[in-house]
Design an enzyme around this catalytic site. Sequence first.
Site, PDB file in Angstrom:
ATOM      1  N   LYS A  55      10.578   8.431 -33.472  1.00  0.00           N
ATOM      2  CA  LYS A  55      11.400   9.203 -32.525  1.00  0.00           C
ATOM      3  C   LYS A  55      12.734   9.571 -33.172  1.00  0.00           C
ATOM      4  O   LYS A  55      13.194  10.709 -33.078  1.00  0.00           O
ATOM      5  CB  LYS A  55      11.619   8.391 -31.238  1.00  0.00           C
ATOM      6  CG  LYS A  55      10.368   8.297 -30.387  1.00  0.00           C
ATOM      7  CD  LYS A  55      10.466   7.296 -29.237  1.00  0.00           C
ATOM      8  CE  LYS A  55       9.099   7.172 -28.557  1.00  0.00           C
ATOM      9  NZ  LYS A  55       9.044   6.192 -27.475  1.00  0.00           N
ATOM     10  N   GLN A  99      12.710   1.731 -25.179  1.00  0.00           N
ATOM     11  CA  GLN A  99      11.315   1.539 -25.610  1.00  0.00           C
ATOM     12  C   GLN A  99      10.681   0.377 -24.849  1.00  0.00           C
ATOM     13  O   GLN A  99      11.266  -0.695 -24.728  1.00  0.00           O
ATOM     14  CB  GLN A  99      11.279   1.291 -27.128  1.00  0.00           C
ATOM     15  CG  GLN A  99       9.884   1.214 -27.713  1.00  0.00           C
ATOM     16  CD  GLN A  99       9.112   2.524 -27.624  1.00  0.00           C
ATOM     17  OE1 GLN A  99       9.678   3.607 -27.628  1.00  0.00           O
ATOM     18  NE2 GLN A  99       7.804   2.434 -27.514  1.00  0.00           N
ATOM     19  N   ASP A 122      12.148  10.079 -20.445  1.00  0.00           N
ATOM     20  CA  ASP A 122      10.798   9.508 -20.427  1.00  0.00           C
ATOM     21  C   ASP A 122      10.074   9.836 -19.116  1.00  0.00           C
ATOM     22  O   ASP A 122       8.846   9.684 -19.024  1.00  0.00           O
ATOM     23  CB  ASP A 122      10.879   7.972 -20.539  1.00  0.00           C
ATOM     24  CG  ASP A 122      10.404   7.459 -21.883  1.00  0.00           C
ATOM     25  OD1 ASP A 122       9.571   8.136 -22.507  1.00  0.00           O
ATOM     26  OD2 ASP A 122      10.866   6.379 -22.289  1.00  0.00           O
TER      27      ASP A 122
HETATM   28  N1  GUN Z   1       5.966   2.397 -24.865  1.00  0.00           N
HETATM   29  C1  GUN Z   1       4.749   2.989 -25.026  1.00  0.00           C
HETATM   30  N2  GUN Z   1       4.836   4.308 -24.744  1.00  0.00           N
HETATM   31  C2  GUN Z   1       6.124   4.541 -24.412  1.00  0.00           C
HETATM   32  C3  GUN Z   1       6.830   5.717 -24.032  1.00  0.00           C
HETATM   33  O1  GUN Z   1       6.293   6.827 -23.912  1.00  0.00           O
HETATM   34  N3  GUN Z   1       8.141   5.549 -23.771  1.00  0.00           N
HETATM   35  C4  GUN Z   1       8.770   4.348 -23.862  1.00  0.00           C
HETATM   36  N4  GUN Z   1      10.065   4.285 -23.561  1.00  0.00           N
HETATM   37  N5  GUN Z   1       8.148   3.248 -24.213  1.00  0.00           N
HETATM   38  C5  GUN Z   1       6.824   3.346 -24.476  1.00  0.00           C
END
Ligand code: GUN
Length: 294
Positions: A55, A99, A122
């Site tokens: 990311k 995350q 998100d």
């Molecule tokens: N953990 C697994 N997929 C995601 C996601 O799309 N966003 C976040 N913040 N954590 C995750």
Amino acid sequence: MPNTAKIIDGKLIAEAIRGELKDEVAMLARRGVVPGLAVVLVGNDAASEVYVRAKRKTCLELGINSFDYDLPPDCTERRLLDLIRDLNEDGRVHGILVQMPLPKQIDSGKVLLAIDPRKDVDGFHPVNLGKLLSGEPCFVSCTPAGCQQLLLRSGYDPAGKHVVIVGRSNIVGKPLVALLMQKAPGGNATVTVCHSRTRDIAAITRQGDILVAAMGVPEFVKADMVKEGAVVIDVGVNRVPDATKKSGTRLVGDVDFAAVSQKVEAITPVPGGVGPMTITMLMKNTVQAARTFA
Ligand code: GUN
């Protein structure tokens, strides 16, 4: 039998969207705005570290500022909530991503609620989930948005089609239902959801003009579970043992690709299907957030 299915190339589609985003970032820059994404990682879960690194790298590629916070595994809930409060108030930060999963001493529901919904790129905040369900403009979570874009950009508009989704998670299955049944472009599908308690699941998945596999079981969807000529979107990312690989493992989806691809019109591969789209949609949401604040 020859493999005749069209392979829906998520890498290529993600690249096209990233190209569009670069132009948008340049346009914002002319107005003195640089989109900013705060990426918060708590602890040292190996998979989370890989995702977070990807990311941050993508931010850099697109000219988005990434503000990086790495907190220790024993971080208290209070400390994380304090950080989120600061990020909510920070004018340079347009999007906040925490995350998941979080260490067990932290209540993730409380954390998601603490994020300003206008910065919730998100799309996990209950306000955004509620808006999605009621058809108001909002941040849509990245994997469902990525699935929708894969379909639209490969010429498979879900309108009027029967979409069968296998999996009812909060971050994929449930928001995808809302997105695809929306009375809006990219929606208008008839949507059925199957899950671990569904009886005779194959009888239902076989009805899908479009089948989305998002239950997290390696190669669960077999050829006899899909309709001839269907379009298949595989959201699964599963690491399974493979003695022929140097690493001893390989990635597979929730679909038995080798068998299913003999029977369908189009299918996404794993890796290289949904995966590249998820981060791209996060970047798209961040640019959208910056535009709203600018
Ligand atoms: N953990 C697994 N997929 C995601 C996601 O799309 N966003 C976040 N913040 N954590 C995750």
